[in-house]
Motif scaffolding. Structure first.
Motif, short mmCIF file in Angstrom:
data_model
loop_
_atom_site.label_atom_id
_atom_site.label_comp_id
_atom_site.label_asym_id
_atom_site.label_seq_id
_atom_site.Cartn_x
_atom_site.Cartn_y
_atom_site.Cartn_z
N VAL A 10 38.08 46.40 43.42
CA VAL A 10 39.42 46.96 43.53
C VAL A 10 39.52 48.08 42.49
O VAL A 10 39.28 47.86 41.31
N LEU A 11 39.86 49.27 42.93
CA LEU A 11 39.90 50.43 42.04
C LEU A 11 41.29 50.70 41.48
O LEU A 11 41.46 50.99 40.29
N ARG A 12 42.29 50.65 42.34
CA ARG A 12 43.67 50.94 41.93
C ARG A 12 44.61 50.10 42.77
O ARG A 12 44.34 49.86 43.95
N ALA A 13 45.71 49.68 42.15
CA ALA A 13 46.70 48.90 42.88
C ALA A 13 48.08 49.16 42.30
O ALA A 13 48.25 49.19 41.08
N ASP A 14 49.05 49.35 43.16
CA ASP A 14 50.43 49.58 42.75
C ASP A 14 51.30 48.55 43.47
O ASP A 14 51.57 48.68 44.67
N ALA A 15 51.70 47.53 42.73
CA ALA A 15 52.47 46.46 43.34
C ALA A 15 53.81 46.95 43.85
O ALA A 15 54.38 46.38 44.79
N ALA A 16 54.32 48.02 43.26
CA ALA A 16 55.63 48.53 43.67
C ALA A 16 55.57 49.21 45.04
O ALA A 16 56.44 49.01 45.89
#
Length: 439
Positions: free
Chosen positions: A76-82
């Motif tokens: 997983v490289l990037r994650a934005d929960a919003a």
């Protein structure tokens, strides 16, 4: 650092019906390694095929020279929960992705029933689940990066190389090698599952109505009987879950669905005369159940019984007519079909070579035990029935169609071919199967 390589390796897919020997296996540890290797292979005139976990039944992933594995490109490289946007390396398995999304309070909005596929393999072949308002996994892709045969990379988003994004979401591994994929996830949710038996004619009569009012509907018809197993899954909040007790889950999903069913299929393969009576035993053994759990635990289930499969996508308005004709043909035949027929539904999408491109779709999937003597005739029957309504074969499942027939069934077929000519003019990523389906 040099990519991991093994020379003179043999390969077989999950079902065991596709094999290759004397190939080179390359497993790059970085995108830079991958692009250097592709450039070198292109210069040397070698052909490279990317592969996931080998769950396709066709020869789409069968290599001539080099098999490219993305096992090391699985983070997983990037994650934005919003926003729910999650960027991952393309070699991640759906099982690992689902667990990673769990920790973020996110989920994929729809899944197929196998989670051991790589994400790249799943979207490249058009893997889908069921649900009249939902598309396949590829419809959740919001961006991707391709490693091209010339050693360059191409970033594709809705505003940058958008025409490539539309095609590469179901790209058959023919446009480039996926290295990164950005997905639109949704807040985590549960599914309340209601499963039970029924009669095939009754289920066909009410399928469209059920699909319109239930989030995710599918059913399985047991050939040589009039019985079906139905599954109705409704989305619910996570605070309203009642999972199956562990023993009941093991009994239903491991012992009955895999161990016992595998034994029945094996017995039918050894003694074909047993297939029809065993089908009645299997159908009669169905027991209703209701439970709820985290979405991916309901969508997916273990698949340990080997089989071979053909699946056709047909316009939704013709779906039950196709199944009725298949039921009629099987009933008049002397075939012995040991594995149920699976029926699902999906919303229309705008992906160039998606089986649901431009039309609401019903999927009818037929299966046989490996090496079944009736496979050719049985599969040909579905193919002929589906042809009458413009059916499109699943890209990862067995079929006999070539480029001319597929061109007539995909309005944007030439658009895909033009992109392939531009991105892989040397056909570095080609193989005989792609030559058959793309020309």
């Amino acid at each position: 650092m040099r990519a991991s390589q093994t020379v003179g390796t043999s390969w077989r897919n999950w079902a065991g019906n596709q094999t290759a020997s004397g190939i080179e296996v390359v497993a790059p540890r970085s995108v830079e390694e991958l692009t250097r290797y592709l450039a070198g292979a292109t210069a040397a005139g070698r052909r490279v095929r990317p592969i996931g976990t080998g769950h396709s039944f066709t020869a789409i992933g069968r290599p001539d020279d080099v098999q490219l594995r993305l096992d090391h490109l699985d983070r997983v490289l990037r994650a934005d929960a919003a926003t729910g946007l999650v960027t991952v390396q393309a070699g991640i398995r759906l099982s690992a992705l689902n667990r990673a999304l769990d920790t973020l309070g996110l989920a994929l909005t729809n899944l197929g029933d196998i989670e051991e596929q790589t994400l790249a393999g799943a979207i490249s072949t058009g893997t889908h689940g069921t649900g009249a308002r939902f598309g396949g996994i590829a419809t959740q892709v919001r961006g991707l990066v391709l490693a091209l045969p010339d050693g360059s990379t191409l970033t594709c988003t809705p505003t940058e190389n958008a025409e490539v994004l539309a095609a590469a979401r179901v790209g058959l591994g023919a446009l480039g090698v996926l290295t990164e994929i950005t997905l639109q996830a949704v807040p985590a949710f549960g599914l309340r599952a209601r499963e039970g038996g029924g009669r095939v004619e009754e289920m066909m009569e009410r399928f469209d109505a059920d699909a319109d009012v239930t989030d995710h509907v599918e059913f399985y018809w047991f050939p040589h009987t009039d019985r079906v197993l139905t599954k109705h899954n409704t989305r619910v909040p996570l605070d309203d879950l009642e999972p199956l007790p562990r023993l009941r889950g093991w009994w239903d999903d491991e012992l009955l669905s895999n161990t016992v069913f595998g034994a029945l299929v094996g017995a039918g393969s050894r003694v074909p005369a047993l297939v029809r009576p065993l089908a009645k035993v299997s159908a009669a053994a169905l027991s209703p159940r209701e439970f709820s759990d985290v979405s991916h635990r309901v969508f997916t289930s273990p698949r340990r019984v080997r089989f071979e499969e053909m699946e056709y996508a047909v316009p939704r308005e013709h779906g039950m007519d196709v199944l009725r004709e298949l039921v009629r043909v099987v009933g008049r035949s002397d075939w012995r079909v040991a594995v149920p027929v699976e029926v699902r539904v999906a919303a229309a999408d705008d992906v160039t070579l998606s089986t649901a491109s431009g039309r609401d779709t019903v999927y009818v999937a037929v299966h046989t035990a490996p090496g079944s003597p009736d496979r050719a005739a049985y599969f040909a029957a579905l193919e002929a029935i589906a042809a009458g309504v413009g059916g499109r074969p699943h890209w990862g499942k067995l079929h006999t169609l070539g480029a001319d027939e597929l061109r007539a069934r995909y309005p944007r077929f030439e658009e895909f071919l033009a992109l392939r000519d531009r991105l892989d003019p040397t056909r570095t990523l080609g193989n005989p199967h792609l030559a058959q389906v793309l020309g």
